[in-house]
Design a protein around this motif. Structure first.
Motif, mmCIF file in Angstrom:
data_model
loop_
_atom_site.group_PDB
_atom_site.id
_atom_site.type_symbol
_atom_site.label_atom_id
_atom_site.label_comp_id
_atom_site.label_asym_id
_atom_site.label_seq_id
_atom_site.Cartn_x
_atom_site.Cartn_y
_atom_site.Cartn_z
ATOM 1 N N THR A 158 27.348 35.602 38.981
ATOM 2 C CA THR A 158 26.408 36.462 38.264
ATOM 3 C C THR A 158 26.415 37.837 38.918
ATOM 4 N N PRO A 159 25.855 38.860 38.268
ATOM 5 C CA PRO A 159 25.786 40.175 38.922
ATOM 6 C C PRO A 159 25.093 40.117 40.284
ATOM 7 N N ASP A 160 24.036 39.319 40.405
ATOM 8 C CA ASP A 160 23.347 39.219 41.700
ATOM 9 C C ASP A 160 24.227 38.550 42.745
ATOM 10 N N GLU A 161 24.943 37.501 42.342
ATOM 11 C CA GLU A 161 25.841 36.828 43.290
ATOM 12 C C GLU A 161 26.989 37.740 43.688
ATOM 13 N N ALA A 162 27.496 38.511 42.720
ATOM 14 C CA ALA A 162 28.560 39.462 43.045
ATOM 15 C C ALA A 162 28.069 40.497 44.049
ATOM 16 N N ALA A 163 26.847 40.976 43.858
ATOM 17 C CA ALA A 163 26.281 41.955 44.797
ATOM 18 C C ALA A 163 26.109 41.335 46.177
ATOM 19 N N SER A 164 25.647 40.087 46.236
ATOM 20 C CA SER A 164 25.480 39.411 47.527
ATOM 21 C C SER A 164 26.812 39.278 48.249
ATOM 22 N N LEU A 208 28.542 48.990 48.244
ATOM 23 C CA LEU A 208 28.801 49.556 46.919
ATOM 24 C C LEU A 208 27.495 49.854 46.186
ATOM 25 N N SER A 209 27.528 50.841 45.322
ATOM 26 C CA SER A 209 26.372 51.152 44.488
ATOM 27 C C SER A 209 26.190 50.058 43.456
ATOM 28 N N ALA A 210 25.002 50.008 42.869
ATOM 29 C CA ALA A 210 24.738 49.013 41.830
ATOM 30 C C ALA A 210 25.689 49.200 40.659
ATOM 31 N N ALA A 248 30.338 47.275 37.539
ATOM 32 C CA ALA A 248 31.654 47.558 36.962
ATOM 33 C C ALA A 248 32.695 46.553 37.446
ATOM 34 N N LEU A 249 32.657 46.214 38.733
ATOM 35 C CA LEU A 249 33.634 45.275 39.275
ATOM 36 C C LEU A 249 33.374 43.859 38.769
ATOM 37 N N GLU A 250 32.100 43.493 38.650
ATOM 38 C CA GLU A 250 31.775 42.169 38.112
ATOM 39 C C GLU A 250 32.244 42.056 36.669
ATOM 40 N N GLU A 251 32.064 43.116 35.889
ATOM 41 C CA GLU A 251 32.515 43.083 34.495
ATOM 42 C C GLU A 251 34.036 43.080 34.414
ATOM 43 N N ARG A 252 34.685 43.830 35.302
ATOM 44 C CA ARG A 252 36.150 43.900 35.269
ATOM 45 C C ARG A 252 36.776 42.551 35.597
ATOM 46 N N THR A 253 36.207 41.853 36.578
ATOM 47 C CA THR A 253 36.737 40.550 36.982
ATOM 48 C C THR A 253 36.149 39.413 36.167
#
Length: 942
Positions: free
Chosen positions: A195-201, A211-213, A218-223
């Protein structure tokens, strides 16, 4: 064989350092204990093994782990390892079977594995406490006999055992039966993705990238949340100073990603499967018939044997596209279904990037051919956006023009005008100049988007192209234009379209005789069912509007609507229905107009039940009517949504209108700063294009009301000078009697300077305007004019005459339901209303008119209105008199209609009905519906 078992196959993998906890998935796994089977199926790199390790580390029940490899396709070896794994937690389980396997070499089918498994099942049935058997990397098992045996095993599986499978592919088992019996707990790639939160973690907590939010998103959506992809991106980002640039360029061809996908995915596939993946990578979405069209020549060169039931890894790759897609789907090869029927798929973004890059390297000449085939297939399926995309991608300009020409005659222009414009303007000018139909489409799209100074040029080029097609060169076939031999019907069709566009252009240029001429010519040339007959009737309706013939204008817009509906183009009926409703508003038929706007909104429904962008037109009109009925909250919702949609459709007139409607609402709400922003947006459109004259009038009205509300008389006077309007000018219906704006300014100045020239000047102009409005049957404008006359007379001290004018305005407006038309005049009108009531003879004012006056007085903002004594006497039996709208609700309350049905009957929002009910109950001093009905009957209200 027991002594030769590889011990590491039974080891549970350790949790990696800095692992991101996944409690939501652990809970999903815990829920599977009530099932026979948990299946975790996803492509490589989605964290299947790590998730199982986390789950088991915190679990309450014992488990045993078996990591499978290709060698386990030997039935005896597989069964030996399986029993050894079970004996790790239950010594002695399956011992008889183990000894039988050690007694001699096992030959497939002798004895059947089912008989051996029966012994094992009986042993396990003696166990009371639950435990889990985990089979990791299950996708390596290919042997049919093993899968048949395991199907038997799971059908008779003891209740103590919970089997857990981690695999890159679904097992070839009767999964449908297990699902129907609720005996399988499934987690797939969509569940496992970060999830976006897990990717940020992971990126910022574990990898410390900071990295900025926006970069994380962007990276979570790309992958697409692919864990391995995020890991490789994070490794690559270490040492990068510009993360945003890296993320923008991060694709499946990045060497980390490419190496992983090639090693873990592509190299394990048979050559025909690899070829299929590479050749179909040019597609954004994939279906079996489409793939067949792309690959037919390759199949003829390399015939294969199709498999009706492809297993996880067929010895001979299936050759039909449907069989290959089934295989890829079951094998979880980064193929994502786009519908429940699994007819359409797409590849994971990074996987697609790798495939496309590999195709460009291996066969650089092949992509254009594949794109051409895809374009032809999509065009035949009438999926024109994709057809044009692939045509452009093929580099074949003639094919692209052919497809766009085909699309232009079928595409839903009101909802796709922006993209159609982009297509046409992207064509080579020389090629475009030879295609009269495309040139007419270019002209119409430019008109629609407001580029009206650029409309006549393509129309003239279209006429020249038509003449050129009649030349000897065209007859001899020397022109590249594929439809060079136009039939008389095709030529008539194009000529009719040219006339229809010119009719609209003449309307904008205020040349009403030219509108009538071109409209009649177009209607003579265009066959029934042609969508431009609808547009021609719209132009003709606009001409009658400009001539001040409201009834003829309404009838003509209605004909345009009916023509669109008969042509099976419901969304094409939206503009004409809205214009028809606008004429009804002018005639004071607000309820009829609301019904039409709601109909138009229904016409703008997409096949999936959502709203098409053209719904923005009726939405802003519904919002403006709600504003007129003083339902400002719901009006804001409709107008806000309508503007979002109008921006998408890109129609200059409608978008300008939308911003003006928003400004009217914001002024009513007292948000003058926001109103200025809305008017500036409308003005920016007007500066770049020509818009319909009546919308120019509404824009000027908006600015004038804003300046007067802000007491900015200097700006208002500057507008007078810039407008060029003079009191003695000829009045224009085409500009929607825009001299009302001039009269409004004079009235406002007259209120401030009663002894100046302004009141008399305003009264003279308003007298002429009243005659014009009455002649046209424009009730809305007539009410405005009478109200302004009342205010002008009041400013001169002629209070009695002012009251007579106001009373006439009220009598006309009450049955129509106008409210804001009075409320927007502010304090001077409130004072005059109070004076009108206080001096009036109650016998000369009907109860309905008194209720209407009371509703207006109580609807003014800020200070409380003074209710005249005689009005209080008439309504003294109630805590507070019911407004006319509340009476409407009360009458329907006495029927069997629900609250929602009452809202539909009155063309108001359900929330507005709830507000009225609250007021009714309060005024009647009751708490229930039945009590309200009885109380109303006792008081003679029903």
């Amino acid at each position: 064989m027991a002594g030769s078992l590889l011990k590491t196959k039974f080891y549970t993998p350790r949790l990696p350092p800095g692992m991101v906890p996944r409690p939501r998935l652990v809970e999903r796994l815990n829920q599977g204990w009530s099932c026979k089977l948990t299946l975790i199926s996803a492509p490589a790199g989605f964290g299947k093994t790590t998730l199982l390790s986390e789950w088991l580390a915190g679990g309450e029940h014992p488990f045993t782990w078996l990591a499978l490899d290709k060698g386990d396709n030997d039935p005896a070896r597989f069964l030996t390892y399986l029993i050894a794994a079970l004996q790790k937690i239950h010594p002695g389980a399956g011992e008889t079977v183990r000894l039988a396997l050690e007694s001699g070499p096992y030959r497939p089918g002798q004895p059947p594995l089912e008989s051996l498994l029966t012994e094992l099942i009986n042993d396990l049935s003696e166990i009371q406490s639950p435990f889990a058997l985990v089979l990791d990397d299950f996708h390596v098992l290919l042997e049919r006999e093993i899968h048949q045996a395991l199907t038997f095993f799971i059908d008779h599986q003891p209740s103590c055992l919970h089997m857990v499978i981690a695999s890159r592919a679904d097992p070839p088992w009767p999964m449908g039966r297990l699902r129907a019996q609720r005996q399988v707990n499934e987690l797939r790639a969509a569940d496992l993705r970060f999830t976006p939160d897990e990717a940020a973690s992971f990126l910022n907590g574990v990898m410390k990238l900071g990295l900025s939010a926006e970069s994380v998103t962007a990276l979570e959506e790309r992958t697409e949340g692919w864990i391995a992809g995020l890991q490789m991106a994070a490794l690559s980002l270490q040492g990068y100073t510009d993360a945003a640039d890296f993320i923008k360029a991060f694709t499946g061809s990045h060497h980390f990603i490419a190496d992983f996908l090639v090693e873990e995915v592509l190299t394990h596939q048979p050559a025909p499967i690899r070829d299929f993946l590479l050749n179909t990578s040019i597609l954004e979405r994939i279906s079996a018939p489409l793939c067949d069209a792309l690959l037919v020549e390759q199949r003829e060169d390399h015939p294969g044997t199709a498999s009706a039931e492809p297993v996880v890894a067929p010895a001979v790759a299936p050759s039909s596209s449907q069989a290959i897609l089934d295989y890829l789907d079951h094998a979880s090869l980064f193929l994502i279904p786009l519908d429940g029927e699994r007819r359409w798929y797409r590849y994971h973004h990074l996987f697609k990037d790798l495939l496309r890059s590999s195709l460009e390297i291996a066969s650089p000449d092949l992509p254009p051919t594949l794109h051409r085939k895809a374009s032809v297939w999509f065009a035949a399926a009438q999926l024109y956006e994709e057809a044009v995309f692939h045509a452009f991608s093929s580099g074949d300009a003639i094919l692209t023009a052919d497809v766009i020409e085909q699309a232009a005659t079928h595409i839903d222009i009101p909802n796709k005008v922006v993209i159609l414009s982009h297509w046409i303007e992207s064509l080579p000018p020389d090629l475009l100049s030879e295609r009269p139909l495309l040139l007419v489409s270019q002209a119409w799209v430019r008109y629609w988007m407001g580029l009206r100074q650029q409309v006549e040029d393509p129309l003239q080029k279209a006429e020249r192209a038509l003449q050129a097609l009649k030349s000897p060169a065209a007859a001899e076939g020397t022109k590249p234009y594929p439809t060079q031999n136009l039939t008389p019907e095709e030529e008539q069709h194009i000529t009719g379209h040219i006339a229809a566009v010119r009719a609209h252009l003449a309307l904008t240029n205020q040349d009403l005789p030219r509108v009538l001429e071109m409209s009649n010519q177009a209607l003579e040339l265009l066959p029934p069912g042609d969508e431009m007959r609808t547009e021609t009737a719209v132009a003709l309706g606009g001409a009658y509007w400009g001539l001040g013939d409201a009834a003829a204008s309404e009838r003509t817009f209605n004909l345009a609507k009916v023509n669109a509906l008969q042509s099976k183009l419901p969304s094409g009926a939206v503009p004409s229905a809205c214009y028809e409703g606008m004429q009804q508003v002018k005639q004071g038929r607000l309820k009829d107009a609301m019904e039409l706007f709601q109909q138009a909104r229904r016409y703008a429904t997409s096949p999936d039940g959502g709203e098409l962008p053209i719904a923005g037109f009726p939405n802003i009109k519904i919002g403006d009517l709600l504003r007129e009925w003083n339902d400002l909250e719901d009006a804001a919702l409709y107008i806000r949504r309508g503007i979002e949609q109008c921006v998408q459709i890109g129609q200059a007139d409608v978008l300008t209108d939308a911003y003006v409607m928003q400004a009217r609402l914001q002024i009513a709400q007292g948000n003058l700063a926001e109103a200025r922003v809305s008017l500036e947006k409308a003005a920016a459109i007007v500066q770049k294009t020509q818009i319909d004259p009546f919308i120019q009038c509404w824009l000027q009205d908006g600015w004038l009301r804003l300046w007067l509300a802000a007491d900015d008389l200097e700006a208002a006077e500057a507008w007078r000078q810039a407008s060029g309007l003079k009191p003695g000018d000829e009045l224009s219906y085409h500009y929607d009697l825009n001299h009302i704006n001039l009269a409004r300014l004079d009235v406002a100045l007259g209120i401030k300077e009663p002894r100046g020239i302004y009141p008399g000047q305003a009264l003279s102009l308003l007298g002429r305007l009243q005659t014009a409005a009455e002649k046209a049957g424009w009730v809305q404008e007539l009410v405005k004019i009478l109200t302004l006359k009342a205010l002008a007379l009041s400013a001169t001290g002629s209070r009695e005459a002012a009251q007579q004018e106001l009373r006439q305005a009220l009598q006309i407006a009450r049955p129509c339901g106008f409210l804001r038309i009075f409320l927007d005049e502010g304090e001077p009108l409130r004072s005059l209303l109070e004076d009108c009531c206080s001096k009036a003879d109650p016998l000369n004012l009907s109860p309905g008119l008194l209720d209407y006056i009371h509703l207006l007085l109580t609807s003014f903002p800020q200070k409380a209105a003074t209710i005249p004594p005689h009005l209080r006497k008439i309504t003294s039996q109630l805590v507070e008199p019911l407004s006319e709208r509340e009476m409407d609700v009360l009458r329907l309350l006495a029927t069997s209609l629900t609250g929602t049905e009452i809202a539909e009957a009155l063309y108001i929002a359900p929330s507005t009905v709830r507000t009225h009910l609250k007021n009714i109950y309060g005024k009647l001093d009751v708490n229930r519906r039945m009590d309200a009905i009885q109380k109303a009957r006792d008081l003679g209200l029903l």
